[in-house]
Motif scaffolding. Structure first.
Motif, short mmCIF file in Angstrom:
data_model
loop_
_atom_site.label_atom_id
_atom_site.label_comp_id
_atom_site.label_asym_id
_atom_site.label_seq_id
_atom_site.Cartn_x
_atom_site.Cartn_y
_atom_site.Cartn_z
N HIS A 152 43.98 -16.28 -42.94
CA HIS A 152 44.14 -14.98 -42.30
C HIS A 152 43.59 -15.02 -40.87
N ALA A 153 44.18 -14.21 -40.01
CA ALA A 153 43.77 -14.17 -38.60
C ALA A 153 42.28 -13.90 -38.43
N LEU A 154 41.71 -13.02 -39.27
CA LEU A 154 40.29 -12.68 -39.13
C LEU A 154 39.36 -13.78 -39.63
N GLU A 155 39.92 -14.79 -40.29
CA GLU A 155 39.11 -15.92 -40.74
C GLU A 155 39.12 -17.06 -39.74
N LEU A 156 40.03 -17.01 -38.78
CA LEU A 156 40.20 -18.14 -37.86
C LEU A 156 38.96 -18.46 -37.02
N PRO A 157 38.15 -17.47 -36.58
CA PRO A 157 36.95 -17.84 -35.82
C PRO A 157 36.01 -18.77 -36.57
N TYR A 158 35.98 -18.66 -37.90
CA TYR A 158 35.11 -19.50 -38.72
C TYR A 158 35.72 -20.87 -39.01
N LEU A 159 36.99 -21.02 -38.65
CA LEU A 159 37.73 -22.26 -38.91
C LEU A 159 38.11 -22.98 -37.63
N THR A 160 37.66 -22.43 -36.49
CA THR A 160 37.94 -23.05 -35.19
C THR A 160 36.66 -23.25 -34.39
N GLY A 161 35.52 -23.25 -35.08
CA GLY A 161 34.26 -23.55 -34.44
C GLY A 161 33.70 -22.46 -33.56
N GLN A 162 34.24 -21.24 -33.65
CA GLN A 162 33.81 -20.16 -32.76
C GLN A 162 32.66 -19.32 -33.30
N LYS A 163 32.58 -19.20 -34.63
CA LYS A 163 31.63 -18.26 -35.20
C LYS A 163 31.13 -18.76 -36.55
N ASN A 164 29.81 -18.69 -36.76
CA ASN A 164 29.24 -19.08 -38.05
C ASN A 164 29.20 -17.88 -39.00
N TYR A 165 29.32 -18.17 -40.29
CA TYR A 165 29.07 -17.13 -41.28
C TYR A 165 27.58 -16.79 -41.28
N PRO A 166 27.22 -15.58 -41.70
CA PRO A 166 25.80 -15.28 -41.89
C PRO A 166 25.20 -16.21 -42.93
N LYS A 167 23.93 -16.53 -42.77
CA LYS A 167 23.26 -17.35 -43.77
C LYS A 167 23.21 -16.63 -45.11
N ALA A 168 23.22 -17.40 -46.19
CA ALA A 168 23.16 -16.80 -47.52
C ALA A 168 21.87 -16.02 -47.70
N ASP A 169 21.96 -14.93 -48.45
CA ASP A 169 20.83 -14.04 -48.70
C ASP A 169 20.30 -14.27 -50.11
N ALA A 170 19.17 -14.92 -50.21
CA ALA A 170 18.59 -15.26 -51.52
C ALA A 170 18.01 -14.06 -52.24
N SER A 171 17.82 -12.96 -51.55
CA SER A 171 17.17 -11.80 -52.15
C SER A 171 18.11 -10.94 -52.98
N VAL A 172 19.40 -11.27 -53.01
CA VAL A 172 20.38 -10.40 -53.67
C VAL A 172 20.30 -10.44 -55.19
#
Length: 278
Positions: free
Chosen positions: A108-128
């Motif tokens: 999907h277009a909104l996923e492309l930043p994470y697949l083209t080196g532009q943006k990292n996902y937030p770190k996993a949240d262990a407190s959930v």
């Protein structure tokens, strides 16, 4: 094809597994699920040929296993790789596979930043959650990967390249550009992580693959309002079969009864203890 393709610096093998690891299930004549450690990949058989499409690409270091399964199952060629989203356990072997098969990758277009080196996902949240998978989730890779010229945007008309009869449905919440794939003719749903059929935060339940409807994996989900809307959207389809990114296939009355339960009790079943709807 391989120009500029690379994983994030934090990409590594994750020592987690389940009793389903290495197991393949033919759920329909053209849909074949294979479990890589704790995540599922799906092979789609192209009609009229022995070619195939791969949906999602496993965990890091799984390329050899995926190629072996494909060669055992199909005599034809890979046509494409479709990604439900770009988390590490769904793209772990995508670069090696795209190079080996010389195929395009779609998301999907909104996923492309994470697949083209532009943006990292937030770190996993262990407190959930108190489960051990949730507790170990901060070691999971979250950096973006770069698929360079291999990555393509899914068609805006909702069709899915090479997946005859399927349409993609935007199901955000777990990630901004998460998609699920649905075939109206027989009600087959490839849900990705929009919902799953195992309590993914629990190490014991992940290992034993105890069947249990659950929302998207909590430690990586960032927008719970959107996640709830996505579950409602998929439940409204009354699918006949659901293949999820984690857990075993679920179908028929069991599936729809559990999807209704998830919608009706989303805050108790899916929502982390430390979160609330805005």
């Amino acid at each position: 094809m391989d120009k500029e393709m690379n994983y994030g610096d934090d990409y590594k093998f994750i020592p987690a597994t389940s009793i389903q690891s290495g197991v393949s299930i033919e759920v329909l004549p053209d849909l074949y699920v294979h479990t890589i450690q704790i995540a599922n990949i799906v092979f789609y058989s192209c009609p009229g040929s022995d070619d195939f499409v791969l949906i999602d690409a496993g965990l890091p270091n799984s390329a050899e296993e995926i190629i072996t399964v494909a060669e055992q199952r199909f005599e034809g060629k890979a046509k494409a790789i479709i990604l439900t989203h770009g988390h590490f356990d769904h793209v772990g072997a995508v670069i090696e596979l795209a190079k080996h098969w010389q195929v395009p990758v779609y998301a999907h277009a909104l996923e492309l930043p994470y697949l083209t080196g532009q943006k990292n996902y937030p770190k996993a949240d262990a407190s959930v959650d108190s489960g051990l998978v949730a507790k170990m989730s901060p070691i999971f890779p979250n950096e973006s990967i770069n698929l360079g010229e291999a990555i393509h945007e899914l068609p805006s008309d909702g069709t899915v390249p090479f997946l005859e009869g399927f349409r993609w449905i935007h199901t955000p919440g777990h990630t901004p550009g998460h998609v699920s794939l649905y075939r109206e003719s027989d009600g087959a749903l490839i849900a990705g992580d929009a919902f799953v059929t195992v309590k993914q935060e629990s190490l014991y339940k992940v290992f034993t693959q105890e069947k249990e409807i659950s929302g998207p994996p909590k430690y990586f989900t960032t927008d719970w309002n959107a996640a709830f809307e996505s579950v409602k959207k998929l439940a409204a389809l009354t699918p006949s079969l659901a293949l999820t990114g984690h857990g075993v296939p679920m179908s028929g009355e069991e599936l729809n009864k559990n999807l209704k339960k998830l919608v009706d009790n989303f805050d108790q079943i899916a929502l982390p203890n430390n979160k609330d709807f805005k």
